[in-house]
Design an enzyme around this catalytic site. Structure first.
Site, PDB file in Angstrom:
ATOM      1  N   ASP A   1       8.117  28.611 -31.966  1.00  0.00           N
ATOM      2  CA  ASP A   1       9.228  29.086 -32.776  1.00  0.00           C
ATOM      3  C   ASP A   1       8.729  29.007 -34.223  1.00  0.00           C
ATOM      4  O   ASP A   1       7.910  28.148 -34.545  1.00  0.00           O
ATOM      5  CB  ASP A   1      10.419  28.154 -32.539  1.00  0.00           C
ATOM      6  CG  ASP A   1      11.543  28.432 -33.501  1.00  0.00           C
ATOM      7  OD1 ASP A   1      11.896  29.612 -33.637  1.00  0.00           O
ATOM      8  OD2 ASP A   1      12.043  27.471 -34.112  1.00  0.00           O
TER       9      ASP A   1
ATOM     10  N   CYS B   1       0.840  -1.192   0.000  1.00  0.00           N
ATOM     11  CA  CYS B   1       0.000   0.000   0.000  1.00  0.00           C
ATOM     12  C   CYS B   1       0.878   1.246   0.000  1.00  0.00           C
ATOM     13  O   CYS B   1       2.102   1.158   0.050  1.00  0.00           O
ATOM     14  CB  CYS B   1      -0.924   0.009   1.217  1.00  0.00           C
ATOM     15  SG  CYS B   1      -0.028   0.189   2.745  1.00  0.00           S
TER      16      CYS B   1
ATOM     17  N   CYS C   1       3.600   1.652   2.570  1.00  0.00           N
ATOM     18  CA  CYS C   1       4.881   0.964   2.307  1.00  0.00           C
ATOM     19  C   CYS C   1       5.762   1.873   1.456  1.00  0.00           C
ATOM     20  O   CYS C   1       6.964   2.027   1.729  1.00  0.00           O
ATOM     21  CB  CYS C   1       4.651  -0.347   1.561  1.00  0.00           C
ATOM     22  SG  CYS C   1       3.644  -1.525   2.450  1.00  0.00           S
TER      23      CYS C   1
ATOM     24  N   ASP D   1      12.411  23.698 -31.997  1.00  0.00           N
ATOM     25  CA  ASP D   1      13.129  22.526 -32.458  1.00  0.00           C
ATOM     26  C   ASP D   1      14.643  22.706 -32.508  1.00  0.00           C
ATOM     27  O   ASP D   1      15.372  21.748 -32.713  1.00  0.00           O
ATOM     28  CB  ASP D   1      12.650  22.123 -33.851  1.00  0.00           C
ATOM     29  CG  ASP D   1      13.110  23.111 -34.906  1.00  0.00           C
ATOM     30  OD1 ASP D   1      13.281  24.296 -34.559  1.00  0.00           O
ATOM     31  OD2 ASP D   1      13.306  22.705 -36.064  1.00  0.00           O
TER      32      ASP D   1
END
Lengths: 240, 826
Positions: free
Chosen positions: B509, B13, B16, B708
């Site tokens: 861009d 769970c 833990c 890019d």
């Protein structure tokens, strides 16, 4: 120790623990798993000892009878099933209140017998000959029912009563413990109860409202672990 | 700093996961530790000079969880032909065992298989096969199923174990429930063995129940070993709740069994063996369903991992040889026939084909490949045969990088998870306290009705579900990022995923993003006395050294016109303005108006023409020879097909769209008009792009930057979300939060949509997980009974509800798999 070894050890330890718990439980129960049957004997003995004058040998029916304090009804249980003429466990009761309420005894089913102003209703448990190891006593005869016809004994949790089933939903019940005979913290104070299934009687003409000396009331009964509400003719008594 | 992903086992769970994070973060040298409960992975970033990985593993193991080691050694099962007796098996074991790097060999004569464990760094599988062949036996083709993915096999085994446990548990729990409930059903008389009737034989009845519950507890032993261990270490988890609840039920029932044995037959009504048994069974059912659903959340990455082919055909001295993919080395010449997958990344050296790269980019149209083009592992060769040189192998291939990126993203946390993390940390202890207080309160309130108080106590423990809280966020992120990867959208982490849904301004861009980035020469205007060809020839010769797309376009333009380029004596790039070069002793200056003004070159006579070209969306470049204006070379870039539709889509989503470019205002505005841009940021020098983004942020906007190029990297980093697009550079992809594998702008609205849907899904999951506990726990504590004399919750129903809550969260997360990309040009 590897993983399998640990698993085997854990399973073995768990098995030992379970066996130990079961052994301790059985030991607590006195070595008998049928605690209801076993303890009902002690409880019935207490009832017999509480009203010793009302417990008599019933030669006609070949058994023992436990009479109600007012003498109007008796619980009869056979000594020897091979000898009992009619039923091995039954109620014998005064027919008058029912006749007055319209009973036509000819219309009663086969498990009923009417003679001499009395009605007898009950059932056969068997036909085998009873060989008593010791003295034939009322308690020994009851023990015989527990040992050989255990299914006729029950425990009614809501009432904290033991009971003997007399067939066709007729019963004789008594308090498991008269000292603590309470249900849900309310003192019920009914140490013995004679209970009749009203349906065959009503079918034979009885007007339940007109029966005197018997209480026509809904009661909770156990069917398995289920609690059901049904009507009964009741005759309860406090013995203390 | 070094980062690692460790597989963790034994978590049940969110508590833990919290515990592991807390423990690891305490180690000195740790900078980050995140546990993904859904994928059962721990992501650690640590200073390897201060902390060893083994110390992290030891810390995790110490608190009771298992770190699953990935074996460094390879394992292979090779079918062997030609064995005639057991001695043959021994001989093969001997010859293979002698090879350096072979760790163990086991040959089974009956199955005719050799199982070899070896170190791939020291010995190749081909050498093992060769040794077998040399010994006179036939090393047959390795069954690919034998080399099954370790993790997948482990998960499948886990699911199988859970199902087996559930079935065993159910085999005993169903009769246990029947025995407990059948005599109590009012309206139907169910068949029931007279010998164990509770009113006639209460002790036998109790013992039968005890015997039926023992195997159930046996198969659910992990709830107890893990649960109590965690409890004793003062960090209880979900298992602790189950362990406490069911142990209380069993111990109370055993106590009542003794009561019955003593003659207190009413105690038969206080047996809770069936509650314990059915609770364990239902939780096991829930865990089984959870394991199956959890597996489905990582299907996308498994699909990616399964894309790479297992073998490659290499050409050695012109001879084709099929070798395992692990044995391909950089520089190998690889042959790929039609219908086969590209095994590693590389450059085509011969042949021509079309390659389906949809599995990497989502782009459905095959891409033409010829000599010099790049090919990528896992893409599908459709038409022709090609030979290519292996350049990136193993973890360096694009596919491996994508897998790593998605894995990292799936392991990261979204800020929205913080609340759930905080709650999870306190959840279980708080539930224990609520259960205890409720039990005590009802015990007092009912004047000592222990049975009633115990029902409340168990119900509260069992209904509380920290699992749902722990799974709410990671499962949605896993499915969301996986779905993105399937569509060529790589989202780098939970934070990016969350931020993307808040974006209200997107800055694109221009070159290579809105436009194709492949400009062409459209106009050459020369002043009197200068020929157009000479102007283009000189300008192209000067631009030869430039990497700028505009420069490249001019070079291509001159080449297409059949002009020979001159040698360049000197070249200098003037960032954001143009270039300067010396050719045949003449000084050439090519660039924008700013450059000409700086150099005091008069533009008289050409300004009007320049404005007109710019108004048409073209980029006019002034050219000066020896300090005097010689003319204009205009270049135009084609707008991408999808740009207009994508921007329209973004407008519909209520997002303002801006364009940033170094172009002059008129050119920029012309392009902006074509595609529907709201705001134009023109004549922006590359180094100033991030400032423009900052200015927008200062207006209170959540800004995404789409670019890019290398020059976009600072702006991508500055933006709230940086989106690197298509065939972008590595730097841009490194700086970005989201990487779009294709150049299709429609992926921008798709990415934002995916983010919105994932965040909505997370919110639904969290709402359900919190809501379930907030409503469930008070009902289990008897609040309805207290206020309105309403119903009490049977612990069995509480367990069923608890199991279903985790499953419902997972099911909701899996709904994201139905996500469809935004349609536009596609």
């Amino acid at each position: 120790m590897n993983k399998n070894g640990k698993l085997i050890a854990a399973v073995a330890a768990a098995a030992v623990l379970v066996v130990a718990i079961i052994a301790a439980v059985v030991q607590t129960a006195g070595g008998n798993l049928d605690v209801v049957g076993k303890q009902s004997i002690t409880s019935f003995e207490t009832i017999l000892n509480t009203i010793p004058d009302n417990v008599k040998e019933d030669e006609i029916n070949g058994g023992w009878s436990l009479n109600a304090p007012d003498g109007s009804v008796s619980f009869i249980w056979a000594k020897d099933y091979s000898q009992s003429p009619l039923h091995d466990v039954m109620l014998e009761l005064d027919a008058a209140p029912f006749v007055s309420a319209g009973l036509d005894t000819d219309k009663l089913p086969d498990n009923y017998a009417a003679y001499d102003g009395m009605l007898m209703v009950g059932t056969k448990l068997g036909t085998e000959k009873t060989v008593n190891e010791g003295e034939a006593t009322p308690l020994a005869a009851y023990e015989q029912i527990v040992n050989k016809h255990r299914s006729f004994i029950n425990y009614h949790m809501d009432m904290d009563h033991y009971g003997v089933k007399l067939g066709d939903d007729n019963m004789f019940e008594w308090a498991k413990n008269m000292e603590t005979n309470t249900v849900k913290n309310q003192n019920q104070d009914k140490d013995i109860v004679f209970a009749l299934n009203p349906e065959p009687l009503i079918a034979a003409g009885v007007d339940p409202e007109k029966v005197e000396g018997w209480v026509y009331a809904p009661v909770s009964v156990m069917e398995g672990a289920k609690t059901l509400e049904v009507y009964k003719f009741l005759k309860p008594f406090n013995l203390k | 700093m070094e980062s690692q992903i460790l597989n963790i086992r034994g978590m049940t769970c969110a508590a833990c996961a919290q515990r592991i994070e807390k423990t690891v973060r305490k180690l000195s040298g740790i900078s980050q530790a995140n546990v993904n409960l859904a994928s059962e992975k721990l992501f650690v970033e640590y200073d390897s000079s201060a902390l060893e990985l083994s110390a992290i593993k030891a810390a995790v193991s110490k608190i009771g969880y298992e770190v699953v080691e990935k074996s460094e050694n390879a394992n292979v099962t090779i079918p062997i032909g030609g064995m005639t007796c057991a001695a043959c098996a021994k001989r093969i074991e001997k010859v293979v065992g002698k090879l350096e790097g072979v760790i163990s060999t086991s040959v089974n004569f009956a199955t005719e298989k050799a199982t070899v464990t070896y170190d791939p760094q020291k010995v190749r599988m081909s050498a093992i096969r060769a040794a077998i062949e040399k010994a006179g036996y036939k090393a047959l083709e390795v069954n690919k199923a034998d080399a099954a993915d370790e993790d997948r096999v482990r998960k499948q085994r886990e699911i199988k174990t859970l199902w087996t446990k559930f079935i065993v548990s159910a085999v005993f729990s169903v009769p246990l429930l029947y025995v407990a409930m059948a005599p109590m059903i009012k309206f139907v008389t169910l068949p029931f063995p007279a010998g164990i009737a509770p009113m006639e034989y209460p002790l036998i009845y109790a013992l039968v129940e005890l015997l039926l519950v023992v195997p159930v507890i046996g198969v659910g032993y992990k709830f107890y070993t893990i649960g109590f261990k965690a409890l004793f270490q003062r960090s209880p988890n979900m298992d602790s709740l189950i362990a406490i609840g069911t142990t209380a039920a069993v111990l109370y029932s055993i106590y009542n069994t003794f009561q019955i044995a003593e003659g207190h037959f009413m105690a038969v009504d206080s047996l809770y063996f069936e509650s314990a048994g059915v609770i364990i069974t239902l939780i096991l059912l829930g865990k089984s369903l959870e394991a199956v659903s959890k597996g489905r959340t990582s299907e996308a990455i498994k699909k990616l991992m399964g894309l790479a082919p297992k073998t490659a055909i290499i050409l050695e001295d012109g001879v084709e040889k099929e070798i395992p993919i692990d044995e391909v080395e950089i520089g190998d010449m690889i042959l790929v026939k039609p219908g086969e997958k590209i095994p590693v990344d590389g450059t085509v050296l011969g042949g021509h084909t079309a390659i389906d790269e949809s599995m990497l980019t989502g782009e459905s149209m095959p891409v033409d490949k010829k000599e010099g083009d790049q090919v990528y592992a896992a893409s599908l060769n459709t038409t022709g045969t090609i030979q290519f040189r292996a350049e990136k192998i193993g973890s360096d291939t694009a596919l491996a990088q994508i897998i790593k990126l998605v894995e990292d993203a799936q392991g990261s946390k979204a800020p929205i998870a913080q609340m759930a993390d905080i709650v999870s940390g306190y959840f279980v202890p708080v539930v224990c306290v609520i259960a205890l207080l409720s039990g005590i309160a009802w015990y007092i309130g009912t004047a000592g009705d222990l049975k009633f108080a115990l029902t409340i106590f168990i119900s509260v423990l069992v209904i509380a579900c920290p699992c749902a809280l722990g799974l709410a966020t990671p499962t949605a992120i896993m499915v969301g990022t996986g779905k993105g990867a399937e569509n060529g959208i790589l989202i780098k982490g939970g934070e990016a995923l969350e931020t993307a849904h808040k974006i209200n301004t997107i800055v694109f861009d221009k070159t290579g993003t809105i436009t194709e980035g492949k400009p062409t020469v459209t106009d050459v205007l020369a002043i009197e006395g200068v020929s157009k060809d000479l102007l283009l020839q000189l300008t192209a010769s000067a631009e030869k050294g430039s990497e700028h797309p505009l420069g490249q376009a001019i070079v291509h333009g001159a080449e297409d016109a059949g002009l020979t380029l001159f040698a360049t004596e000197h070249f200098e790039s003037l960032t954001g303005r143009g270039i300067e070069a010396k050719i045949n002793g003449e000084d050439i200056l090519a660039g924008n108006r700013k450059l000409m003004t700086e150099r005091s070159i008069s533009l008289t006579g050409m300004e009007e023409a320049s404005d007109q070209l710019a108004g048409e969306g073209k980029t006019p470049m002034y050219v000066a020879i020896n300090g005097k204006l010689a003319g204009i070379v205009a270049v135009a870039d084609v707008v991408k097909e999808s740009s207009r539709a994508a921007i329209e889509r973004l407008h519909k989503m209520g997002i303002e769209v801006a364009m940033i470019t170094g172009d002059n205002k008129r050119t920029a505005e012309a392009i902006a008009k074509q595609v529907g841009i709201d705001r134009v940021l023109s004549e922006v020098l590359p180094q100033d792009k991030s400032d423009e983004v900052r200015k927008l942020q200062a207006e209170g906007r959540k800004v995404a930057m789409v670019g890019d190029g290398i020059n976009d990297a600072p702006a991508l980093a500055q933006a709230d979300i940086g989106i690197a697009i298509g065939s972008g550079t590595d730097v841009a992809m490194e700086s970005a939060d989201i990487v779009l594998m294709r150049s299709d702008l429609m992926d921008v609205p798709t990415a934002i949509n995916l983010s919105k849907q994932t965040i909505r899904n997370i919110k639904q999951n969290l709402f359900w997980a919190f809501g379930y506990n907030v409503i469930g726990i008070p009902i289990a504590a008897g609040l309805l009974h207290l206020l309105f004399n309403g119903p009490l919750l049977n612990p069995i129903f509480a367990a069923a509800a608890m199991s279903l809550s985790s499953v419902s969260v997972l099911t909701n997360a899996l709904r994201l798999k139905r996500f469809k990309p935004t349609t536009g040009t596609r």
